[in-house]
Design an enzyme around this catalytic site. Structure first.
Site, short mmCIF file in Angstrom:
data_model
loop_
_atom_site.label_atom_id
_atom_site.label_comp_id
_atom_site.label_asym_id
_atom_site.label_seq_id
_atom_site.Cartn_x
_atom_site.Cartn_y
_atom_site.Cartn_z
N LYS A 58 0.69 58.70 78.81
CA LYS A 58 -0.74 58.51 78.50
C LYS A 58 -1.56 58.53 79.78
CE LYS A 58 0.37 56.03 74.27
NZ LYS A 58 0.72 54.74 73.67
N GLN A 102 0.31 48.46 75.18
CA GLN A 102 1.48 49.19 74.67
C GLN A 102 2.32 48.22 73.83
OE1 GLN A 102 2.10 52.51 75.02
NE2 GLN A 102 3.80 52.18 73.62
N ASP A 125 -7.56 52.11 70.93
CA ASP A 125 -6.30 52.37 70.23
C ASP A 125 -6.40 51.90 68.77
OD1 ASP A 125 -3.69 53.38 70.26
OD2 ASP A 125 -2.80 51.43 70.74
#
Ligand code: NAP
Length: 285
Positions: A58, A102, A125
Site C-alpha cells: 500500500k 492494518q 479504509d
C-alpha cells in the site's frame, strides 16, 4: 464441434490502473494548490508477515501516486489503550489526511475500540461504525475499500442490479456485510450466506449476482452458478486461489472476476482514491 461457453472477464487490474492514474492527477493538484501532499498514515501492530507485505504494498502504491505515507509500527505487545492513543493522535494531526489500521490486529487488542479511534473524516479504509452507517443509509462517507471496489467493477461492466437476486457468501464487517448493503442500496434483492447457512448450492443457483467473500479455496463450484450470472470472487487464498472454482464457473457465468487481477487491485485503488478525497476535503479544496 461446439466451443464451450466462456464468461467475459472483469478486468480489475485495468480499471484499478485508471482509477489510480486519476487519483494521482488529483493528488498532484492538491500538492500544487496547497503545498501539502495528501498523506496516508499506515498503522501496523506486530510483525505478521502477510500484514507487513500488505502495508509495504500500500505504501509503494501511495508513493507512485504522489501520496505521502507515514508508517507507524507498533510492537505486538501494544495494548488497546496505547493503540487508541496513537490513532487519536493521528486523527488530530492536520498533516495526516487518511488513516489505515492494518488488520487483524491480534487477539490482545479490542479491534472495534481501535477502529473507533479513527476520525470519520480520515477513515479512508471505511472501518468505523460511522462510515458503515453512512454507507448503509446511502449517505456521503468513505466506503469499505473492497466492497467499494467491487461496486466500481460492477458499474464498469454495466451490471444492472435493480431487482436482481444477489447472494453474498460471507458476512465479515469489512467485506461481506458492507458489500451486501451496497448491493441493497442499488435495489438488488440480497441474501447473505455464512457458515451456518443450510444448502448454499440451492441459494447460489438462484443468484443473478454472486459475491464470494469466504476465505475457503474454491468453495463455490461452477455447477452451482446460474447460467449467465455475474460472479465476483473477493477470496484470496494461498497460491492465488479464489473462493470460486474458476475453471468450472467460467463456463457458466456471464461475467466473472479472475483471481488475481479482479477484486484485489480494486481495493488498493479505492484506498488511494479515498485518501486523495480526504485530503481535498480537509484542505478545503
Ligand atoms: P472472514 O472475516 O474470515 O469471514 C469469512 C466469512 O465466510 C464469514 O462470514 C463466515 O461465516 C463465512 N464462511 C466461512 N465458511 C463458510 C462456508 N463453508 N460457507 C459459507 N460461508 C462461510 O473473511 P474476510 O476478511 O471477509 O475475507 C474473505 C475472503 O476475502 C478471504 O479470502 C480474504 O483473503 C479475501 N479478502 C480479499 C480482499 C481483497 O482486497 N481482495 C480484501 C479482504 C478480504 P461466519 O460469519 O458464520 O463465521
Amino acid at each position: 464441434m461446439s466451443q464451450a461457453h466462456q464468461a467475459r472477464l472483469m478486468d480489475g487490474t485495468g480499471l484499478a490502473r485508471r482509477i489510480v492514474e486519476e487519483a494521482s492527477r488529483r493528488a498532484a493538484e492538491v500538492t500544487r494548490r496547497t503545498g501539502t501532499a495528501p498523506c496516508l498514515a499506515t498503522v501496523l501492530v506486530g510483525e505478521d508477515p502477510a500484514s507487513v507485505t500488505y502495508v509495504r504494498m500500500k505504501r509503494n502504491r501511495c508513493r507512485k501516486a504522489g501520496i505521502e505515507s507515514r508508517q507507524v509500527s507498533l510492537p505486538a505487545t501494544t495494548t488497546t489503550a496505547e493503540l487508541v492513543d496513537t490513532l487519536t493522535a493521528l486523527s488530530a494531526d492536520p498533516s495526516v489526511h487518511g488513516i489505515l489500521l492494518q488488520h487483524p490486529v491480534g487477539p490482545r487488542i479490542d479491534e472495534r475500540a481501535a477502529f473507533e479511534a479513527i476520525a470519520p473524516e480520515k477513515d479512508v479504509d471505511g472501518v468505523t461504525l460511522s462510515s458503515y452507517a453512512a454507507m448503509s443509509f446511502g449517505l456521503p462517507g468513505f466506503l469499505s475499500c473492497t466492497p467499494g471496489g467491487i461496486m466500481r467493477l460492477l458499474d464498469e461492466y454495466d451490471v444492472d442490479l435493480a431487482g436482481r437476486r444477489a447472494v453474498v457468501v460471507g458476512r465479515s464487517a469489512i467485506l461481506g456485510k458492507p458489500v451486501g448493503m451496497l448491493l441493497l442500496g442499488r435495489d438488488a434483492t440480497v441474501t447473505y450466506c455464512h457458515s451456518r447457512t443450510k444448502d448454499l448450492p440451492s441459494l447460489l443457483r438462484e443468484a443473478d449476482v454472486v459475491v464470494a467473500a469466504v476465505g475457503r479455496p474454491e468453495l463455490i463450484r461452477g455447477e452451482d452458478i446460474k447460467p449467465g450470472a455475474v460472479v465476483v470472487d473477493a477470496g484470496y487464498n494461498p497460491g492465488n486461489v479464489g473462493d470460486v472454482h474458476f475453471d468450472s464457473a467460467v463456463t457458466r457465468a456471464g461475467l466473472i472476476t479472475p483471481v488475481p487481477g479482479g477484486v484485489g487491485p480494486m481495493t488498493i485503488a479505492t484506498l488511494l482514491e479515498q485518501t486523495v478525497t480526504g485530503a481535498e476535503r480537509q484542505l478545503g479544496l
